[in-house]
Scaffold this motif. Structure first.
Motif, mmCIF file in Angstrom:
data_model
loop_
_atom_site.group_PDB
_atom_site.id
_atom_site.type_symbol
_atom_site.label_atom_id
_atom_site.label_comp_id
_atom_site.label_asym_id
_atom_site.label_seq_id
_atom_site.Cartn_x
_atom_site.Cartn_y
_atom_site.Cartn_z
ATOM 1 N N UNK A 1 48.952 15.737 6.770
ATOM 2 C CA UNK A 1 47.799 15.634 5.862
ATOM 3 C C UNK A 1 48.198 14.752 4.681
ATOM 4 N N UNK A 2 47.207 14.102 4.066
ATOM 5 C CA UNK A 2 47.489 13.203 2.940
ATOM 6 C C UNK A 2 46.396 13.300 1.896
ATOM 7 N N UNK A 3 46.787 13.197 0.657
ATOM 8 C CA UNK A 3 45.833 13.109 -0.456
ATOM 9 C C UNK A 3 46.205 11.898 -1.297
ATOM 10 N N UNK A 4 45.209 11.341 -1.969
ATOM 11 C CA UNK A 4 45.418 10.170 -2.815
ATOM 12 C C UNK A 4 44.994 10.492 -4.240
ATOM 13 N N UNK A 5 45.871 10.228 -5.174
ATOM 14 C CA UNK A 5 45.553 10.360 -6.596
ATOM 15 C C UNK A 5 45.653 8.967 -7.215
ATOM 16 N N UNK A 6 44.581 8.546 -7.866
ATOM 17 C CA UNK A 6 44.529 7.216 -8.477
ATOM 18 C C UNK A 6 44.556 7.369 -9.993
ATOM 19 N N UNK A 7 45.543 6.738 -10.620
ATOM 20 C CA UNK A 7 45.646 6.749 -12.077
ATOM 21 C C UNK A 7 45.135 5.416 -12.613
ATOM 22 N N UNK A 8 44.106 5.469 -13.455
ATOM 23 C CA UNK A 8 43.486 4.274 -14.013
ATOM 24 C C UNK A 8 44.286 3.753 -15.202
ATOM 25 N N UNK B 1 50.364 11.509 -1.380
ATOM 26 C CA UNK B 1 51.237 12.651 -1.098
ATOM 27 C C UNK B 1 50.944 13.129 0.316
ATOM 28 N N UNK B 2 51.962 13.070 1.153
ATOM 29 C CA UNK B 2 51.820 13.463 2.561
ATOM 30 C C UNK B 2 52.535 14.794 2.768
ATOM 31 N N UNK B 3 51.863 15.724 3.452
ATOM 32 C CA UNK B 3 52.470 17.008 3.818
ATOM 33 C C UNK B 3 52.478 17.146 5.331
ATOM 34 N N UNK B 4 53.260 18.119 5.820
ATOM 35 C CA UNK B 4 53.409 18.270 7.262
ATOM 36 C C UNK B 4 54.388 17.254 7.802
ATOM 37 N N UNK B 5 54.245 16.929 9.058
ATOM 38 C CA UNK B 5 55.122 15.932 9.659
ATOM 39 C C UNK B 5 54.951 14.594 8.946
ATOM 40 N N UNK B 6 56.076 13.986 8.573
ATOM 41 C CA UNK B 6 56.038 12.717 7.838
ATOM 42 C C UNK B 6 55.870 12.902 6.345
ATOM 43 N N UNK B 7 56.142 14.125 5.856
ATOM 44 C CA UNK B 7 55.957 14.418 4.430
ATOM 45 C C UNK B 7 56.680 13.397 3.547
ATOM 46 N N UNK B 8 55.979 12.919 2.526
ATOM 47 C CA UNK B 8 56.559 11.921 1.620
ATOM 48 C C UNK B 8 55.628 11.725 0.435
#
Length: 223
Positions: free
Chosen positions: A22-29, A65-72
């Motif tokens: 799973x992946x989430x994206x946080x964008x800082x302006x 931010x990646x979680x699970x397999x391939x976390x990074x």
């Protein structure tokens, strides 16, 4: 480099990946505010995408931010350019149309910036000048306005020809040009001081064509 207003698709490739990824994206302006765009991934979790609209110029940080397999955790910094202006800000004495007509060619893509800089440089040269202005500080006398427009176009052309806005020599002491009067000191008669350098001869000639203009130069130690 993206511009303000661009809509892009941020993409992250994950390897290895599987159904647990799973992946989430946080964008800082650039102003420090945070966005969390909706992220879409493939069934295998190998590719993740999210729409991002660049709403302001500056540096944007995209943090995955990646979680699970391939976390990074992965960061990308993107430099966003302001939308290209079509008009200048502040006192600008010539339009891009006037510049194109003066050059007899298409105006350069950075013409607005060049005309703005040239107008500021002309202001520097005319700090002691006296002439009637409107509420925006622009000359109201048609002859003066036309002379200023031609002068800033000549400055832009000079910068293009020489690649050097500083110049090398010259100076003037007292000048009047119809409703304009100014004074400054010493040098030769080839150019006048402007923004730490010289007012190009063609720009100076434009001011000389104002009705009633007369000019006295310093030559060496005398008039």
């Amino acid at each position: 480099m993206p511009d303000v207003g661009d809509l892009v698709t941020a993409r992250l490739d994950v390897s290895p990946a599987d159904g647990t990824t799973a992946a989430v994206l946080v964008v800082t302006l650039p102003d420090g505010s945070i966005l969390t765009p909706v992220v879409t991934g493939t069934e295998t979790g190998a590719v993740w995408t999210a729409p991002v609209v660049y709403t302001m110029a500056g540096l944007w940080r995209l943090s995955w931010t990646v979680t699970g397999t391939g976390a990074s955790v992965q960061h990308e910094v993107v430099s966003v350019a302001p939308a290209p202006p079509v008009t200048g800000t502040g006192r600008v004495y010539a339009t891009t149309t006037q510049l194109a007509e003066y050059l007899g060619a298409a105006a350069p893509l950075d013409a607005v910036r060049l005309l703005t800089d040239a107008s500021r440089a002309l202001d520097d040269a005319l700090k002691t000048a006296r002439y009637t202005v409107d509420v925006d500080g622009l000359p109201t006398e048609p002859a003066v306005a036309a002379a200023f427009a031609e002068a800033v176009c000549a400055i832009v052309q000079w910068w293009d020809e020489t690649g050097d806005p500083v110049g090398a020599d010259g100076g003037w002491d007292s000048v009047s040009a119809g409703p304009v009067s100014l004074s400054r000191g010493s040098g030769s008669a080839t150019a006048a001081p402007i923004a730490g350098g010289q007012l190009p001869p063609r720009a100076w000639a434009a001011l000389q064509r104002v009705p009633g203009f007369h000019l006295t130069w310093w030559v060496g130690s005398g008039w």
